[in-house]
Design a protein around this motif. Structure first.
Motif, PDB file in Angstrom:
ATOM      1  N   ALA A 106      35.365  43.574  47.099  1.00 31.32           N
ATOM      2  CA  ALA A 106      35.941  43.900  46.001  1.00 31.32           C
ATOM      3  C   ALA A 106      35.967  45.228  45.692  1.00 31.32           C
ATOM      4  N   LEU A 107      34.924  45.881  45.768  1.00 29.06           N
ATOM      5  CA  LEU A 107      34.464  47.235  45.350  1.00 29.06           C
ATOM      6  C   LEU A 107      35.282  48.336  46.153  1.00 29.06           C
ATOM      7  N   THR A 108      35.349  48.180  47.551  1.00 25.81           N
ATOM      8  CA  THR A 108      36.273  48.956  48.422  1.00 25.81           C
ATOM      9  C   THR A 108      37.615  48.859  48.467  1.00 25.81           C
ATOM     10  N   MET A 109      38.104  47.429  48.045  1.00 34.19           N
ATOM     11  CA  MET A 109      39.659  47.356  48.209  1.00 34.19           C
ATOM     12  C   MET A 109      40.311  47.335  46.922  1.00 34.19           C
ATOM     13  N   ALA A 110      39.865  46.918  45.714  1.00 32.06           N
ATOM     14  CA  ALA A 110      40.440  46.871  44.445  1.00 32.06           C
ATOM     15  C   ALA A 110      40.868  47.865  43.734  1.00 32.06           C
ATOM     16  N   ASP A 111      41.873  47.922  43.144  1.00 33.13           N
ATOM     17  CA  ASP A 111      42.230  48.809  41.762  1.00 33.13           C
ATOM     18  C   ASP A 111      41.579  48.331  40.616  1.00 33.13           C
ATOM     19  N   ARG A 112      41.500  47.239  40.369  1.00 27.47           N
ATOM     20  CA  ARG A 112      40.782  46.259  39.465  1.00 27.47           C
ATOM     21  C   ARG A 112      40.116  45.241  39.970  1.00 27.47           C
ATOM     22  N   ILE A 113      39.046  45.016  39.290  1.00 25.75           N
ATOM     23  CA  ILE A 113      38.271  43.761  39.734  1.00 25.75           C
ATOM     24  C   ILE A 113      38.072  42.693  38.438  1.00 25.75           C
ATOM     25  N   VAL A 114      38.343  41.456  38.663  1.00 19.27           N
ATOM     26  CA  VAL A 114      38.257  40.549  37.616  1.00 19.27           C
ATOM     27  C   VAL A 114      37.076  39.645  37.953  1.00 19.27           C
ATOM     28  N   VAL A 115      35.971  39.809  37.279  1.00 20.67           N
ATOM     29  CA  VAL A 115      34.867  39.068  37.339  1.00 20.67           C
ATOM     30  C   VAL A 115      34.626  37.928  36.681  1.00 20.67           C
TER      31      VAL A 115
ATOM     32  N   GLN B 235      34.637  40.129  32.960  1.00 22.88           N
ATOM     33  CA  GLN B 235      34.765  41.504  32.543  1.00 22.88           C
ATOM     34  C   GLN B 235      36.034  41.880  33.757  1.00 22.88           C
ATOM     35  N   VAL B 236      36.787  42.589  33.226  1.00 24.34           N
ATOM     36  CA  VAL B 236      37.869  43.211  33.885  1.00 24.34           C
ATOM     37  C   VAL B 236      37.924  44.881  33.920  1.00 24.34           C
ATOM     38  N   GLY B 237      38.086  45.251  35.106  1.00 23.32           N
ATOM     39  CA  GLY B 237      37.949  46.731  35.149  1.00 23.32           C
ATOM     40  C   GLY B 237      37.925  47.499  36.599  1.00 23.32           C
ATOM     41  N   PRO B 238      38.422  49.012  36.469  1.00 29.57           N
ATOM     42  CA  PRO B 238      38.164  49.546  37.907  1.00 29.57           C
ATOM     43  C   PRO B 238      36.610  49.486  38.528  1.00 29.57           C
ATOM     44  N   PRO B 239      36.728  49.371  40.000  1.00 29.95           N
ATOM     45  CA  PRO B 239      35.358  49.017  40.331  1.00 29.95           C
ATOM     46  C   PRO B 239      34.185  49.836  39.920  1.00 29.95           C
ATOM     47  N   LEU B 240      34.335  51.280  39.882  1.00 32.34           N
ATOM     48  CA  LEU B 240      33.307  52.097  39.304  1.00 32.34           C
ATOM     49  C   LEU B 240      32.919  51.785  37.928  1.00 32.34           C
ATOM     50  N   GLN B 241      33.840  51.565  37.032  1.00 30.92           N
ATOM     51  CA  GLN B 241      33.432  51.039  35.748  1.00 30.92           C
ATOM     52  C   GLN B 241      32.685  49.539  35.755  1.00 30.92           C
ATOM     53  N   VAL B 242      33.089  48.580  36.612  1.00 26.58           N
ATOM     54  CA  VAL B 242      32.487  47.391  36.518  1.00 26.58           C
ATOM     55  C   VAL B 242      31.126  47.683  36.956  1.00 26.58           C
ATOM     56  N   TYR B 243      30.823  48.526  38.244  1.00 27.52           N
ATOM     57  CA  TYR B 243      29.433  48.540  38.753  1.00 27.52           C
ATOM     58  C   TYR B 243      28.714  49.500  37.727  1.00 27.52           C
ATOM     59  N   ARG B 244      29.232  50.615  37.177  1.00 29.36           N
ATOM     60  CA  ARG B 244      28.307  51.410  36.401  1.00 29.36           C
ATOM     61  C   ARG B 244      28.053  51.017  35.012  1.00 29.36           C
TER      62      ARG B 244
ATOM     63  N   ALA C  39      25.944  42.417  35.761  1.00 28.22           N
ATOM     64  CA  ALA C  39      25.204  43.350  36.271  1.00 28.22           C
ATOM     65  C   ALA C  39      24.362  42.873  37.507  1.00 28.22           C
ATOM     66  N   ASP C  40      24.108  41.735  37.424  1.00 29.45           N
ATOM     67  CA  ASP C  40      23.206  40.874  38.495  1.00 29.45           C
ATOM     68  C   ASP C  40      24.033  40.785  39.731  1.00 29.45           C
ATOM     69  N   PHE C  41      25.397  40.412  39.593  1.00 30.22           N
ATOM     70  CA  PHE C  41      26.137  39.723  40.635  1.00 30.22           C
ATOM     71  C   PHE C  41      26.739  40.840  41.548  1.00 30.22           C
ATOM     72  N   ILE C  42      27.015  41.919  40.838  1.00 30.76           N
ATOM     73  CA  ILE C  42      27.729  43.089  41.750  1.00 30.76           C
ATOM     74  C   ILE C  42      26.646  44.198  41.813  1.00 30.76           C
ATOM     75  N   GLY C  43      26.053  44.488  43.133  1.00 29.26           N
ATOM     76  CA  GLY C  43      24.990  45.390  43.429  1.00 29.26           C
ATOM     77  C   GLY C  43      23.707  44.857  43.176  1.00 29.26           C
ATOM     78  N   ALA C  44      22.534  45.646  43.091  1.00 27.24           N
ATOM     79  CA  ALA C  44      21.254  45.208  43.112  1.00 27.24           C
ATOM     80  C   ALA C  44      21.099  45.834  41.535  1.00 27.24           C
ATOM     81  N   MET C  45      20.134  45.240  40.814  1.00 29.28           N
ATOM     82  CA  MET C  45      19.888  45.565  39.512  1.00 29.28           C
ATOM     83  C   MET C  45      18.486  45.397  39.151  1.00 29.28           C
TER      84      MET C  45
END
Length: 364
Positions: free
Chosen positions: A207-216, A224-233, A241-247
């Protein structure tokens, strides 16, 4: 003077309004509303059972929603059967016809539309070239690799030039290296064609590498809905926060107008409107913790000990003890570990940059 409407003023290509889907007493989708713009690549991301595939199937008409409305290009398609909707779909299992050649598989939808043979042949050859399989036209699916089969399924879905492309976990059956390669190919193809695309995946990296927007999604609802960088950051909840990346998560208490208490230390950060004394969950990503070049008088610095090092290829994950019940993890570059001779048992100062700290309600 009239001109082209601004992108923000254009009607969305796909509008989903208050969509609910129940199976008996189970609510698979709970009042989902979402808009998708023309040409966008959107990923529905979440764990198994969160409702992402059910939502995709509702859009396709394969599982009609219990209530709510779906519009595509200004047309209400809420109750239409799949055959009357404008989409192409690629399933996880590819669903190719084993008794038909690659050429015939791609031609299937075109032949059903009773196009002339020459026109069908031209379109099939065009698509084979597009997905890099011009020399595989006479083979059968069983004679192809998984990656090649997936490309055939993609070409077949695109054959009728649909306005919407639906991808249901299309890469999950492939091995990691092929999957990474196809991710780039699919995204490049989507950009080239400009086709509005929705992809279901449980793979956060995908999702992070392909999407213009991610719908979690979680439990049939959108988190949450947003661009990959926003959803990650800027994850909107502990779940995201827990599902996407390590936290890293740790308990804290708001101790001032711009401070949170972490063990014996007050950390400066944006308290996000929490009142003084409120219990919160402190969150910071492992790659945001600074090690090795920190002095004790720097903002948000505290002592730590390295309890373990885990080699993960391109980086090393350090387990940190901080004189609190919380255990933190920090991701360090191989070069940093080598340059500073960081080893298990070492004591050092770490820094938690205030702009990288996020706070959540402990009830979240």
């Amino acid at each position: 003077m009239t001109g082209q409407p601004d992108e923000s003023e254009r009607a969305p290509y796909l509008r989903i309004t208050n969509v609910t889907k129940t199976f008996g007493a189970f609510k698979a989708l709970d009042n989902i509303s979402l808009t998708i713009n023309e040409g966008e690549f959107v990923c529905f991301l979440g764990p198994s059972g969160c409702g992402k595939t059910t939502l995709l199937r509702a859009i396709a008409g394969l599982d009609i929603q219990t209530s709510g409305q779906i519009e595509q290009a200004g047309r209400d398609i809420s109750a239409l059967p799949p055959a009357e909707r404008d989409f192409g779909i690629v399933f996880q299992s590819y669903a190719l016809f084993p008794n038909l050649t690659v050429h015939k598989n791609i031609a299937y939808g075109l032949e059903n539309r009773r196009l002339k043979r020459a026109e069908v042949n031209r379109r099939v050859l065009e698509l084979l070239a597009l997905v890099g399989l011009s020399d595989q036209a006479r083979k059968y699916p069983a004679q192809l690799s998984g990656g090649q089969q997936q490309r055939v399924a993609l070409a077949r879905a695109l054959a009728t030039s649909p306005g919407l492309l639906l991808l249901d976990e299309p890469l999950s059956a492939l091995d990691a290296k092929v999957r990474a390669h196809l991710r780039q190919e699919v995204k490049s193809l989507q950009r080239q064609l400009g086709v509005t695309t929705i992809m279901v995946t449980h793979d956060q990296e995908e999702a992070l590498t392909m999407a213009d927007r991610i719908v979690v999604m979680k439990d049939g609802a959108i988190e949450q809905v947003g661009p990959p960088l926003q959803v990650y950051r800027e994850p909107a909840s502990v779940f995201v926060a827990d599902f996407i990346g390590a936290m890293n998560f740790a308990p804290g208490v708001i101790s001032g107008p711009s401070a949170v208490r972490f063990g014996e230390w007050n950390l400066n950060c944006d308290i996000n409107g929490f009142p003084h004394g409120a219990p919160v969950t402190i969150a910071i990503r492992p790659e945001d913790i600074v090690l090795g070049e920190v002095t004790g008088d720097m903002e948000n610095s505290l002592p730590a000990r390295i309890d373990g090092l885990e080699f993960l290829g391109s980086f090393v994950r350090a387990r940190l003890a901080t004189q609190t019940p919380a255990r933190l993890q920090a991701d360090l570059s191989i070069n940093l570990v080598r340059r500073l001779n960081i080893d298990q048992g070492a004591s050092l100062s770490i820094q938690l940059p205030k702009e990288r700290i996020r706070l959540y309600s402990q009830a979240a």
